[in-house]
Each structure stands twice: as structure tokens, then as C-alpha cells.
Enzyme design. Structure first.
Site, PDB file in Angstrom:
ATOM      1  N   CYS A   1      -4.167   6.361   7.134  1.00 21.06           N
ATOM      2  CA  CYS A   1      -3.609   6.010   8.460  1.00 21.06           C
ATOM      3  C   CYS A   1      -4.174   6.852   9.586  1.00 21.06           C
ATOM      4  CB  CYS A   1      -2.097   6.076   8.411  1.00 21.06           C
ATOM      5  SG  CYS A   1      -1.447   4.947   7.147  1.00 21.06           S
TER       6      CYS A   1
ATOM      7  N   GLU B   1      -4.138  10.131  10.315  1.00 23.32           N
ATOM      8  CA  GLU B   1      -3.527  11.328  10.891  1.00 23.32           C
ATOM      9  C   GLU B   1      -4.082  12.632  10.333  1.00 23.32           C
ATOM     10  OE1 GLU B   1      -2.064   9.176   8.991  1.00 23.32           O
ATOM     11  OE2 GLU B   1      -0.655  10.036   7.553  1.00 23.32           O
TER      12      GLU B   1
ATOM     13  N   ASN C   1      -7.615  10.392   6.069  1.00 23.31           N
ATOM     14  CA  ASN C   1      -6.787   9.635   5.115  1.00 23.31           C
ATOM     15  C   ASN C   1      -6.551   8.218   5.669  1.00 23.31           C
ATOM     16  OD1 ASN C   1      -5.047  10.430   7.250  1.00 23.31           O
ATOM     17  ND2 ASN C   1      -3.332   9.930   5.912  1.00 23.31           N
TER      18      ASN C   1
ATOM     19  N   ILE D   1       9.713   7.016   5.153  1.00 19.71           N
ATOM     20  CA  ILE D   1      10.723   8.085   5.264  1.00 19.71           C
ATOM     21  C   ILE D   1      11.580   7.932   6.521  1.00 19.71           C
ATOM     22  CG2 ILE D   1       9.564   9.743   3.753  1.00 19.71           C
ATOM     23  CD1 ILE D   1       8.711  11.285   6.278  1.00 19.71           C
TER      24      ILE D   1
HETATM   25  N1  UDP Z   1       0.195   5.969   2.207  1.00 20.64           N
HETATM   26  C1  UDP Z   1      -0.264   5.283   1.090  1.00 20.64           C
HETATM   27  N2  UDP Z   1       0.306   4.072   0.763  1.00 20.64           N
HETATM   28  C2  UDP Z   1       1.283   3.523   1.517  1.00 20.64           C
HETATM   29  C3  UDP Z   1       1.752   4.204   2.650  1.00 20.64           C
HETATM   30  C4  UDP Z   1       1.193   5.431   2.964  1.00 20.64           C
HETATM   31  O1  UDP Z   1      -1.156   5.742   0.404  1.00 20.64           O
HETATM   32  O2  UDP Z   1       1.760   2.408   1.184  1.00 20.64           O
HETATM   33  C5  UDP Z   1      -0.376   7.307   2.554  1.00 20.64           C
HETATM   34  C6  UDP Z   1      -1.436   7.243   3.625  1.00 20.64           C
HETATM   35  O3  UDP Z   1      -2.360   8.280   3.419  1.00 20.64           O
HETATM   36  C7  UDP Z   1      -0.650   7.506   4.876  1.00 20.64           C
HETATM   37  C8  UDP Z   1       0.306   8.568   4.386  1.00 20.64           C
HETATM   38  O4  UDP Z   1       0.634   8.136   3.073  1.00 20.64           O
HETATM   39  O5  UDP Z   1      -1.469   7.934   5.912  1.00 20.64           O
HETATM   40  C9  UDP Z   1       1.551   8.739   5.179  1.00 20.64           C
HETATM   41  O6  UDP Z   1       2.150   7.484   5.436  1.00 20.64           O
HETATM   42  P1  UDP Z   1       3.685   7.377   5.827  1.00 20.64           P
HETATM   43  O7  UDP Z   1       4.017   8.503   6.737  1.00 20.64           O
HETATM   44  O8  UDP Z   1       3.958   5.996   6.300  1.00 20.64           O
HETATM   45  O9  UDP Z   1       4.370   7.612   4.413  1.00 20.64           O
HETATM   46  P2  UDP Z   1       5.906   7.828   3.970  1.00 20.64           P
HETATM   47  O10 UDP Z   1       5.999   9.242   3.535  1.00 20.64           O
HETATM   48  O11 UDP Z   1       6.814   7.463   5.096  1.00 20.64           O
HETATM   49  O12 UDP Z   1       6.073   6.889   2.817  1.00 20.64           O
END
Ligand code: UDP
Length: 562
Positions: free
Chosen positions: A254, A256, A252, A403
């Protein structure tokens, strides 16, 4: 209960039309996922107390018409126009729903290769990646969340140099992170210093590309602006729990979550700092309870989720991967007074992650007894190990970019970036953030050293401005060692310690880890090369390096840039 920055982001992007508080949001999400009132109460409680939060798409979309709950996707990209544009269309649908997509473009024939149907020449993966990027740019204007992409090319693709250089100018292909998928064979040649060795011969032109050409391109690119990242193909596939379904060649955005084509994954992160009491003890009983509830919650989502296309639903339900991880890890270390960059810190983190993984596997086993193992369990490594589980992978470390702001804790497993900084949110607003544990401890220390209240206040104020400007407290003479050792930042910590921490976690993470390895602005290409090789030897699945100040648009800024 949620702070100012958290409320702002919730209001801008998370609350639905009829919602005004975080309570209401948690109620909507818990109600949409739970199978019973007891479950609903458990889910509500773990989110509302900020002990666990699912990834943003779940918070935004659960219980709405959209109901697309996953953050992570990968798509298959073939070599025909139809296949390429199908992937583009599916990617747009995923972005519209708040997800991020990874693509490995290596099936696409190189630039200049013959195209039979048109008797023309091919334009190559990089030109198509630009088209994917443009589409993402259009879609992002509609949604609450920027559509992110990962573009991957295998190290043996003839267009690899063009790919590595595709983001040389800052702002190019801005909606993509790019990573080179390297093999052990390639890394072995680099390690042995075989830079003159011809690695690829381009068919049409007979041009020869050496190991050194590629390695130089990679280290130069990282030195310039932090890209490309590396993904370690062999390690990813050594740990692939379902080899019978094929090899994994993408992650994906980032990094992970390594996934098979069309798989998606829902992430959720436990805020470790909520499980540390005033004495610095970890409440394992309560942590275990949250891990079990979180696994159940994430597994339920797989059945409740509305998938963008049937292929994704099918692939996801075949393996039922979920991504449970941690955030607030550095905060927890601070509360325990253990330095992030110490053997003790790594030992603690490794043992906690092991506890998370083992408890998650145990809960997944319980779910398997109730509902059966994941459909591709037969032939999987889990079966070979005699372990029945409902989910082919359970643990991940997400960036938790949004988050962790909602939960007001340090993000993922990252060290705190600065104890006072300006953060810009996606709406372009900036917030000055001062770390609460830092401020409290600073006042205590100053209180002991400076009985005069005026001097105490002045000293505290000076430290806060200094840390806001420079990001560090390591050079403030009057602060005791016991303080400066605990309050290190991402930029204070040496790259080797960053990598060792990632490795300590990776040992107990089924999927992979999103982490930035920070290096000082003065770092050389040689040091970057050393760090990449060290990461490979530590058996990481991937690595992202960022050299301080090498990009203008960094999301986190110290005072003088913000
Ligand atoms: N992601 C995305 N757009 C964004 C940020 C994150 O599509 O602007 C996706 C991407 O696959 C990333 C995953 O969400 O690896 C998790 O990112 P993060 O933990 O920062 O997301 P949160 O749940 O904190 O918004």
C-alpha cells in the site's frame, strides 16, 4: 465492547480455535510479545481499550506456531530465472504468513532483449509480474488474509508503457497494485512541458518513447481506473536514514513503507479519537504514554518474530524499522470540531504527528541506551545527527483497512468516506455502517431546529437516507454551516486539500503514507496531471489517486452501488 461489524471480522479471521472474545485475543498477543508481567499488562490494556492496535498479522499470528507478525515486506528481484523464481517462492511464503510484498521489477531485461543461455528473447518484467500474480491467487485460498503485492517499474525501463497499461482491463493482475518509480529529472521535464523530449530509445527496435508518451499513459491509466500510482524516488532517498546500505527502490503493497530489499516492517496504529475528551481537548500525557508503550511493543516484536527466510531476518534486524502511525484522525478532528480541509485541521494534525514522531524517537533512544542502537546505526543519518536510536525509522501511516474496523474509527488519516455506507468485508458480507458521531450530532441539531418530535424524526431519517445514497450532506439546506463544514467526506474534499493533509503528515513521518486522493468522477486527465505535479512539489513520497466510480469493485460503496 467491540461492535457488530468488528465482532464479525474478528470471528471470521482473527480468533484462534480456542478464542471467543477480543479479551482473549488481546491476552494472547500481549503474552506473546511482553518480556515481563508489567509489560504484558500495559500491552493488554492499550489493545483492549482500542487505543492502539498492531497490524493484522500480529493480531492473527502472535503466540501461534506461525508467529509471523509483520505486514510489510519487499524482496529483491534479479534478472535471472533463478532469481525471479526465488523471489516468487519467497513471496508465496510471505503471503502464506499474512504479509504483503513489494517488488521492483526494473532489473529484469526488457521484452525482446537477447537471452544468451537459450539464444532466445526475453519476455520482460510485465509477463513475469503476471506469473507472480497467478501464484498469489493460488496461495490466497489457504490463508485468512489476501496476499497483496506492489509491482514497481522505474520510469526509465524500456517496458514502462507496457507496465503502465498492464492493468487496463479491470481484473487483470488483480493481486497487484502498480506504481511507477519516477525521478525528479523526469518530473522536472513534465513540469516544464517538455513532452516531446525522447526519454527512452528501445535498443532492439530503435523505438523512441517520449516524456509525453509516459505521462499520457500514467494520467490516462489513473483516469480510467486509478492506476498506476507514483512513487517519488528522489524524495524517498533524500529521507533514507541508512544510505550506506544502498538506495531504496521499493515499498510494501500500500506504499506506506519504503524498504531496502528483504527488509520487513511491523506496523501499529494509535487511535487518536480515544485521546480527545468531551471538551475536545487532546490528552497529551496519555498519548505520550501510549506512544512509548507502542514503540517498546513494536521493537520487542522484531526479536520475537518468526521470519519467513533468513535473508529477511538479517535485513530487518540490521535496521530494526518499525511503523507507528495514527488512525481515527478524522474522528478526532470531528470531536474537536475542526474541518479536515482547513489550515487549522492541517496545523493540528501536523503538530500531533510531530508529537508522535518526537516521542517515538525519544523512546527509541531510551531503548538504544538499554540495548544498543540498531546495528547499521554507524554510518546512518541518525549517527550524523548525533542521535542514538534503536530503530532506523519509527513512523508510518498505514491504511488500517481492517484494524480501524476492529477499533471502530476512521481509517488512518483518511477523511470519512461516507457517514452511512455499505461495507463489504473479505468474506463478501456487507454491513450498513452509520457513523456514531454523525448520528448523535445530527439528532442534536435537528432537536434544536424542530421541536415537533415527528418532524424531527422525519428530518433525521431523510438525512440518513440521503447520505447513504449520495455520500454527502453538503446539499441539505436546513443543516447549519457549522455542521456541514465538520461532516465533510472523502468525496466532498477537494484533491488539493487531500494532498495538503498528506503533506502535513509527511513532514513528521519517517517512512511514508498510505492515502487515497479522491477526485470527482468528472475530473479530467489534465486535473490528474496537475494533482500529480502538486503532490511532487509538496514533497510527498508517493501518491494514489482514485476518480469516483472509475472502478466497479471498489471496497467501499455508497448505497446505490452496495
Ligand atoms: N496487507 C496485505 N494484505 C491485505 C491487506 C494489507 O498484505 O489484504 C499488508 C500490506 O502490506 C499493507 C499492510 O498490510 O500495506 C497494512 O495494511 P492495513 O493497514 O490495511 O492492514 P490491517 O492491519 O488493518 O489489516
Amino acid at each position: 465492547m467491540t461492535g457488530e461489524a468488528a465482532e464479525r471480522i474478528l470471528m471470521l479471521r482473527y480468533y484462534r480455535d480456542d478464542e471467543k472474545s477480543f479479551d482473549e485475543l488481546c491476552r494472547r498477543v500481549a503474552g506473546a510479545i511482553a518480556d515481563s508481567p508489567e509489560e504484558e499488562a500495559e500491552y493488554f490494556d492499550m489493545m483492549n481499550t482500542l487505543r492502539f492496535l498492531p497490524n493484522s498479522p500480529t493480531l492473527m499470528n502472535a503466540g501461534t506456531d506461525m508467529n509471523q507478525l509483520a505486514a510489510c515486506f519487499t524482496l529483491y528481484v534479479g534478472d535471472s530465472i533463478t532469481e525471479i523464481f526465488d523471489a516468487m517462492k519467497w513471496g508465496a511464503m510471505i503471503h502464506k504468513s499474512g504479509g504483503g510484498t513489494g517488488y521492483n521489477f526494473s532489473n529484469i531485461r526488457p521484452e525482446g532483449a537477447f537471452v544468451e543461455s537459450s539464444e532466445g528473447v526475453a519476455s520482460g518484467p510485465v509477463s513475469f509480474m503476471k506469473a507472480f500474480d497467478a501464484v498469489t491467487g493460488v496461495i490466497r485460498q489457504g490463508g485468512r488474509r489476501r496476499g497483496a503485492n506492489m509491482g514497481i517499474l522505474n520510469v526509465d525501463h524500456p517496458d514502462i508503457l507496457k507496465f503502465i497499461n498492464s492493468k487496463t482491463r479491470e481484473g487483470d493482475i488483480a493481486n497487484f497494485n502498480i506504481s511507477v518509480m519516477v525521478t525528479d529529472r523526469f518530473m522536472g521535464l513534465v513540469e516544464a512541458g517538455r513532452f516531446d523530449r525522447v526519454w527512452i530509445t528501445r535498443e532492439e527496435t530503435a523505438e523512441e518513447i517520449t516524456v509525453g508518451d509516459i505521462w499520457n499513459g500514467i494520467t490516462e491509466g489513473i483516469w480510467r481506473n486509478g492506476e498506476p500510482g507514483l512513487l517519488f524516488y528522489d524524495e524517498i532517498n533524500r529521507k533514507n536514514m541508512t544510505p550506506a546500505l544502498g538506495n531504496i527502490n521499493a515499498t510494501n503493497p500500500c506504499g506506506e513503507q519504503p524498504l531496502l530489499p528483504f527488509e520487513s516492517c511491523v506496523l501499529g496504529s494509535i487511535n487518536l479519537s480515544k485521546f480527545i475528551d468531551e471538551k475536545g481537548e487532546t490528552d497529551l500525557a496519555s498519548l505520550e504514554k501510549t506512544i512509548r508503550t507502542a514503540v517498546k511493543f513494536l521493537d520487542r516484536i522484531i526479536d520475537k518474530n518468526r521470519y519467513p527466510i533468513p535473508e529477511i531476518e538479517e535485513a530487518t534486524k540490521r535496521t530494526r524499522k518499525v511503523g507507528l502511525g495514527l488512525m481515527g484522525v478524522h474522528d478526532a478532528l470531528i470531536m474537536r470540531r475542526i474541518p479536515y480541509d482547513s489550515p487549522e485541521g492541517r496545523k493540528y494534525c501536523g503538530s500531533i504527528m510531530q508529537f508522535v514522531a518526537e516521542t517515538a524517537v525519544s523512546e527509541s533512544g531510551r531503548l538504544a541506551e538499554e540495548k544498543g542502537p540498531f546495528p547499521a546505526w554507524k554510518g546512518s543519518v541518525w549517527e550524523k545527527n548525533g542521535k542514538m536510536v534503536r530503530n532506523a525509522a519509527l513512523t508510518t501511516i498505514a491504511p488500517t483497512g481492517s484494524i480501524s474496523i476492529i477499533a471502530e474509527c476512521s481509517s488512518g488519516i483518511e477523511p470519512v468516506f461516507s457517514y452511512s455506507y455499505t461495507r463489504m468485508n473479505t468474506a463478501g458480507e456487507s454491513f450498513r455502517m452509520v457513523h456514531p458521531l454523525f448520528k448523535k450530532e445530527l439528532e442534536t441539531v435537528a432537536g434544536k431546529l424542530f421541536p415537533n418530535p415527528e418532524e424531527r424524526e422525519r428530518r433525521v431519517g431523510e438525512v440518513l437516507s440521503h447520505v447513504h445514497e449520495t455520500g454527502t450532506v453538503q446539499d441539505i439546506g436546513w443543516l447549519p454551516d457549522s455542521f456541514t463544514k465538520i461532516f465533510t467526506t472523502a468525496l466532498d474534499i477537494r484533491w488539493r486539500d487531500h494532498i495538503l493533509m498528506q503533506a502535513a503528515f509527511q513532514e513528521h513521518v519517517h517512512a511514508s503514507i498510505s492515502k487515497t486522493i479522491n477526485m470527482p468522477g468528472t475530473s479530467t486527465k489534465n486535473e490528474i496531471s496537475e494533482a500529480l505535479l502538486f503532490a511532487w512539489r509538496c514533497r510527498l513520497k508517493g501518491i494514489t489517486i482514485y476518480r469516483t466510480s472509475s472502478r466497479k469493485d471498489a471496497v467501499l460503496c455508497l448505497g446505490k452501488f452496495g
